[in-house]
Design a protein around this motif. Structure first.
Motif, short mmCIF file in Angstrom:
data_model
loop_
_atom_site.label_atom_id
_atom_site.label_comp_id
_atom_site.label_asym_id
_atom_site.label_seq_id
_atom_site.Cartn_x
_atom_site.Cartn_y
_atom_site.Cartn_z
N ARG A 21 60.24 -17.29 -30.92
CA ARG A 21 59.76 -16.60 -29.72
C ARG A 21 60.42 -15.24 -29.59
NH1 ARG A 21 61.73 -19.59 -25.80
NH2 ARG A 21 60.48 -21.36 -26.43
N SER A 22 61.73 -15.16 -29.86
CA SER A 22 62.45 -13.89 -29.75
C SER A 22 61.94 -12.86 -30.76
CB SER A 22 63.95 -14.10 -29.93
OG SER A 22 64.27 -14.33 -31.29
N ARG A 23 61.31 -13.33 -31.82
CA ARG A 23 60.76 -12.45 -32.85
C ARG A 23 59.27 -12.22 -32.67
NH1 ARG A 23 62.80 -14.50 -38.52
NH2 ARG A 23 63.06 -12.31 -38.99
N GLY A 24 58.71 -12.77 -31.60
CA GLY A 24 57.28 -12.61 -31.34
C GLY A 24 56.41 -13.47 -32.23
N ALA A 25 56.97 -14.52 -32.81
CA ALA A 25 56.23 -15.41 -33.70
C ALA A 25 55.92 -16.72 -32.98
CB ALA A 25 57.05 -15.69 -34.96
N ARG A 26 54.74 -17.26 -33.23
CA ARG A 26 54.31 -18.51 -32.58
C ARG A 26 54.78 -19.72 -33.36
NH1 ARG A 26 48.78 -19.40 -32.28
NH2 ARG A 26 49.34 -21.13 -30.96
N PHE A 27 55.53 -20.57 -32.70
CA PHE A 27 56.00 -21.83 -33.27
C PHE A 27 55.02 -22.92 -32.83
CE2 PHE A 27 59.49 -25.08 -33.87
CZ PHE A 27 59.79 -24.75 -35.17
N THR A 28 53.91 -23.02 -33.56
CA THR A 28 52.81 -23.91 -33.19
C THR A 28 53.25 -25.38 -33.29
OG1 THR A 28 51.99 -24.04 -35.45
CG2 THR A 28 51.11 -22.24 -34.05
N PRO A 29 52.48 -26.28 -32.71
CA PRO A 29 52.83 -27.71 -32.82
C PRO A 29 52.97 -28.18 -34.27
CG PRO A 29 51.24 -27.40 -31.07
CD PRO A 29 51.38 -26.07 -31.77
N MET A 30 52.09 -27.73 -35.18
CA MET A 30 52.19 -28.16 -36.57
C MET A 30 53.45 -27.60 -37.23
SD MET A 30 51.05 -30.04 -38.97
CE MET A 30 49.52 -30.57 -38.25
N ARG A 31 53.78 -26.35 -36.97
CA ARG A 31 55.00 -25.75 -37.51
C ARG A 31 56.22 -26.50 -36.98
NH1 ARG A 31 52.90 -19.59 -36.33
NH2 ARG A 31 51.49 -19.50 -38.12
N ARG A 32 56.17 -26.85 -35.70
CA ARG A 32 57.25 -27.61 -35.07
C ARG A 32 57.41 -28.97 -35.76
NH1 ARG A 32 59.91 -29.30 -30.37
NH2 ARG A 32 59.78 -27.44 -29.14
N GLU A 33 56.30 -29.66 -36.00
CA GLU A 33 56.34 -30.98 -36.63
C GLU A 33 56.91 -30.92 -38.05
OE1 GLU A 33 55.63 -34.15 -35.62
OE2 GLU A 33 55.42 -33.36 -33.60
N VAL A 34 56.47 -29.93 -38.82
CA VAL A 34 56.97 -29.80 -40.20
C VAL A 34 58.47 -29.51 -40.18
CG1 VAL A 34 56.86 -28.40 -42.31
CG2 VAL A 34 54.75 -29.15 -41.20
N TYR A 35 58.89 -28.59 -39.33
CA TYR A 35 60.32 -28.26 -39.25
C TYR A 35 61.14 -29.48 -38.79
CZ TYR A 35 64.58 -25.59 -38.38
OH TYR A 35 65.87 -25.13 -38.40
N ALA A 36 60.64 -30.18 -37.78
CA ALA A 36 61.34 -31.38 -37.29
C ALA A 36 61.46 -32.42 -38.39
CB ALA A 36 60.61 -31.95 -36.07
N LEU A 37 60.41 -32.59 -39.16
CA LEU A 37 60.44 -33.55 -40.27
C LEU A 37 61.49 -33.14 -41.30
CD1 LEU A 37 59.20 -36.07 -41.53
CD2 LEU A 37 57.50 -34.59 -42.59
#
Length: 151
Positions: A21-37
């Motif tokens: 968010r601080s970089r103006g990039a969207r952390f979408t639900p799918m990106r969130r899920e992949v990172y969490a995994l």
């Protein structure tokens, strides 16, 4: 080669979301899920391992580009790295810091250590420039045996 294990100071999912968010990039639900995994296990994972795990986690089929797009985003944001020799991905131990990939990879147990060494990076950069070469990306992976696996 066995799975790659990493001891990391990777950002939590919430920290990664705030970082994006601080970089103006969207952390979408799918990106969130992949990172969490990726954070849920201490091993580097291939895109297809992640795809299989995501399908089990979400209970539905996903197209491979779905995971590849999320991985590309995470790479661009500096939240993960790609190990070239194993074609696997792991959380970055120094997120947000400009650095080049230096890894020690144990071929017995798969433990991987991410190093930060400006002297090595500088030497490689200087040698490349002296040869008229303009590097875009650097990944150095040393394969061998870690202290725990050595006899």
């Amino acid at each position: 080669m066995k799975a790659t294990q990493v001891e990391s100071d990777a950002l939590s999912v919430a920290e990664a979301e705030a970082f994006c968010r601080s970089r103006g990039a969207r952390f979408t639900p799918m990106r969130r899920e992949v990172y969490a995994l990726m954070l849920s296990e201490s091993t580097a994972r291939s895109a297809y391992d992640l795809l299989d795990a995501m399908q089990r986690r979400l209970g539905r089929r996903l197209a491979p580009p779905t995971v590849y797009r999320a991985l590309e985003f995470l790479l661009v944001q500096g939240l993960i790295h790609k190990l070239e020799t194993t074609h696997s991905y792991l959380p970055c131990a120094h997120p947000g810091a400009a650095h080049q990939g230096l890894y020690l990879v144990c071929t017995d147990c798969g433990v991987t250590e991410e190093l930060e060494d400006e002297a090595v990076n500088g030497l490689l950069r200087d040698r490349a420039h002296a040869s008229g070469f303009a590097p875009r990306r650097q990944v150095v992976e040393l394969q061998g045996t870690c202290a725990r696996c050595r006899p």
